[in-house]
Design a protein around this motif. Structure first.
Motif, short mmCIF file in Angstrom:
data_model
loop_
_atom_site.label_atom_id
_atom_site.label_comp_id
_atom_site.label_asym_id
_atom_site.label_seq_id
_atom_site.Cartn_x
_atom_site.Cartn_y
_atom_site.Cartn_z
N THR A 105 14.72 3.81 40.61
CA THR A 105 15.39 4.75 39.71
C THR A 105 16.35 5.66 40.48
N GLN A 121 19.39 3.83 41.43
CA GLN A 121 20.31 3.70 40.30
C GLN A 121 21.05 5.01 40.04
N VAL A 122 20.33 6.14 40.16
CA VAL A 122 20.97 7.44 39.97
C VAL A 122 22.04 7.66 41.04
N ARG A 123 21.71 7.29 42.27
CA ARG A 123 22.67 7.46 43.37
C ARG A 123 23.93 6.64 43.12
N SER A 129 24.97 5.58 40.29
CA SER A 129 25.66 6.11 39.12
C SER A 129 26.50 7.34 39.49
N ARG A 130 25.91 8.22 40.33
CA ARG A 130 26.65 9.40 40.75
C ARG A 130 27.89 9.01 41.55
#
Length: 634
Positions: A382, A385-387, A389-390
């Motif tokens: 997760t 994925q956040v990284r 996405s950022r």
């Protein structure tokens, strides 16, 4: 169980123990005082004899607290009531209705102690042979009681007693045979129990020896002493005070070793906590099996893991196992998730099944380890994925900035320049034709247009500076510093082309820092250094201002910090009051967008001592927009 019920149970148990000990001591004291002085045994022996039931009572209290169930404690309490001294017959000898019952049960304490050993350590009879031994001992005791009531005469007890009120036949030979047979059977069973446990302990595995503890040794010593006593009884010879004392000490050792063994077992369960601590982050399979074997002290432990893809259990190396059945001397412990999905099989020494609480703790530890590993994997996925996405958001923002800057440069700016040229021609024409008023108006429109064009260029420059695209930080940073009202010394050593995302992030970080220096620092000088060190860009912006800056409410710098974190970098702010402010930024040259959450744990380090907000310093014109130029609270 409620607190009130627990207290009530404790009070009842304490009362039972007090009554049992008081009754046993009364028998010892009353019998000793009623015995003629010439026939009294030594005070030391009587003291040791009286101490044995006290030891049993104390161990019963402990067994009630830590035992696997209430059976061992109840047997210990029953032993206290049945520990009857021979001197008691001097007190009850005149009671022909009472002494036959006492004579019939005065050796039942040996049966109770044997049962106590048989139920060690699990609290119940384990296998068929244990049950056969227990039934034989109880049956022999019943036969002995009936024989005493029906056949025993006053000569069967060591006193000048009243006649047996229950005697039905005068058959001394038959009674002697039954009496001797009862004692021989008792000694034989005691030796069988002790020898069986001792052999099991010698031949057993490490877990078996650990759980068996010292019980066989103490029981063997007691059985040998009882055998010697029985031999002396049968042959009518004295066994001696030493042997009698050894027998008493051996008997007192039985409950002590029982409680010590249970305590040791509980300590084994406590080591499961260490196993949970080792595997709280989801240890790998080989380490988990090794830690489990060390915790259980069982080198034969094997852990087989459920393979969802193949629908079979496999070992730590991923090889399918041949059988899920229990092997010789081993048992299988299946471990499943709360929802019933299989997790693993644990093959362990069969003796560990006597300690189900320990195995339950092991199962919980394994479930916790697997759940932690799964949660950790999900969290890493997760965060990764956040990284990503950022970083995509930052890249999309930079691309949008470049597109807007290009559109402004190639579109609106070119049209305004063309319009300005036409107005200039019109003004020249009007002045040549003598229309001075019209020429003045056109000159005013041209001035307004030039001012608007200048502001448009500044806006385009703030969105994405063209110098940054043309010459990198080496050209863009000096130009940026030149527009700061505070003198800035620039030292940029970033040779070679930097990744666009890293380069633009570095530029905006410097711009935000200079904007805050201009607005809040009251500095007279500032320094900007940028260089490449060990595959990362290191930037330092320092001033000699009042210091005391904080990131608590500085949304502009927080936005830059988010951008820096998105590329795997760090931002550190050091601003002690009166000593200026230093902002240090470090970013890897190649942002690891897919290396997982470990790389995304970038830090935002702050070491500040806040002071009151300083008044804005004018003159920060030209500082890029879009999150840049927001005051850094100090």
């Amino acid at each position: 169980m409620s607190v009130q019920e627990r207290r009530r149970r404790i009070a009842i148990r304490a009362a039972v123990l007090i009554v049992a000990v008081a009754f046993s001591l009364w028998m010892e004291v009353a019998g000793f005082l009623a015995t003629p002085v010439a026939e009294q045994k030594e005070v030391a022996y009587v003291t040791v004899h009286a101490t044995v039931p006290i030891v049993f009572a104390a161990c019963a209290a402990i067994a009630w607290s830590i035992g696997p169930n209430d059976v061992p404690a109840r047997l210990m309490v029953l032993f206290v009531f049945l520990w009857i001294p021979q001197s008691i017959y001097a007190v009850i000898g005149d009671m022909g209705w009472l002494w036959p019952f006492v004579r019939g049960i005065d050796l039942v304490w040996a049966v109770v102690s044997g049962l106590l050993v048989l139920v060690y350590p699990r609290g119940w009879l384990g296998d068929r042979l244990d049950r056969v031994i227990a039934r034989t001992a109880v049956g022999a005791s019943v036969v002995n009681l009936v024989a005493v009531l029906a056949l025993a005469g006053p000569e069967a007890v060591p006193c000048d007693c009243a006649p047996n009120a229950y005697r039905v036949a005068d058959a001394p030979v038959l009674f002697a045979v039954l009496d001797y047979g009862y004692r021989v059977v008792g000694v034989g069973l005691a030796l069988l129990i002790a020898g069986r446990l001792l052999v099991r302990w010698v031949r057993g595995s490490v877990p078996a020896r650990t759980i068996a503890f010292l019980m066989p040794i103490s029981l063997l010593a007691w059985a040998v002493a009882i055998a010697v006593q029985a031999t002396g009884y049968i042959t009518a010879t004295s066994t001696g005070m030493v042997i009698d004392t050894v027998a008493l000490l051996a008997m007192a050792a039985v409950p002590v070793t029982f409680v010590a063994g249970i305590s040791h077992t509980r300590n084994m369960r406590a080591r499961v906590a260490d196993l949970m601590r080792i595997t709280r982050e989801g240890a790998d399979r080989a380490l988990w099996a090794e830690s489990l074997a060390r915790t259980l002290r069982d080198e034969s432990v094997r852990v087989f893991w459920w393979d969802e893809e193949r629908g079979r259990y496999v070992d730590a190396a991923g090889h399918l196992i041949d059988s899920q059945e229990e092997g010789r001397g081993h048992s299988i412990l299946p471990v499943a998730s709360p929802s019933g999905l299989p997790i693993a099989l644990i093959r362990h020494d069969k003796v560990l099944t006597d300690n189900m609480r320990l195995l339950d703790g092991v199962s919980s530890a394994l479930r916790l380890s697997v759940d932690n590993g799964r949660l950790r994997s999900d969290l890493e996925r997760t965060l990764d994925q956040v990284r990503q996405s950022r970083q995509r958001i930052v890249e999309a923002g930079d691309e949008a900035r470049r597109r807007i800057e290009r559109d402004l440069h190639d579109g609106a700016q070119q049209q305004l320049v063309s319009l300005g040229m036409r107005l200039r021609l019109a003004a020249n024409t009007a002045r040549a034709s003598g229309q001075d008023a019209l020429a003045e108006d056109l000159e005013g429109a041209i001035a307004t247009l030039n001012q608007g064009l200048k502001e448009l260029r500044e806006l385009a420059h703030g969105i994405h500076p063209s110098l940054l695209s043309q010459g990198g930080l080496a050209l863009a940073v000096p130009e940026l510093a030149g527009r700061c009202p505070v003198p800035v010394e620039v030292d940029v050593q970033a040779d070679g082309a930097l990744p666009e995302l890293v380069e633009s992030t570095a530029y905006f970080a410097i711009a935000e820092s200079l904007a805050n220096i201009a607005k809040h620092s009251q500095a007279t000088r500032a320094w900007v250094r940028a260089r490449i060190e060990d595959d990362e860009v290191a930037i330092e912006v320092r001033d000699n201002g009042v210091g005391g800056a904080s990131l608590d409410h500085g949304s502009g710098v927080l936005g830059i910090a988010d951008r820096i974190e998105a590329v795997g970098g760090t931002l550190e702010l050091v601003s002690p009051p009166g000593s200026g402010t230093t902002v240090t930024v470090r970013m890897p040259l190649h942002a690891p967008a897919t290396e997982g959450a470990a790389a995304s744990g970038s830090a935002l380090l702050v070491a500040v001592e806040p002071v009151e907000r300083q008044a804005d310093v004018p003159g920060a014109a030209g500082v890029p927009a879009g999150g840049i130029g927001t005051p850094l609270d100090g």
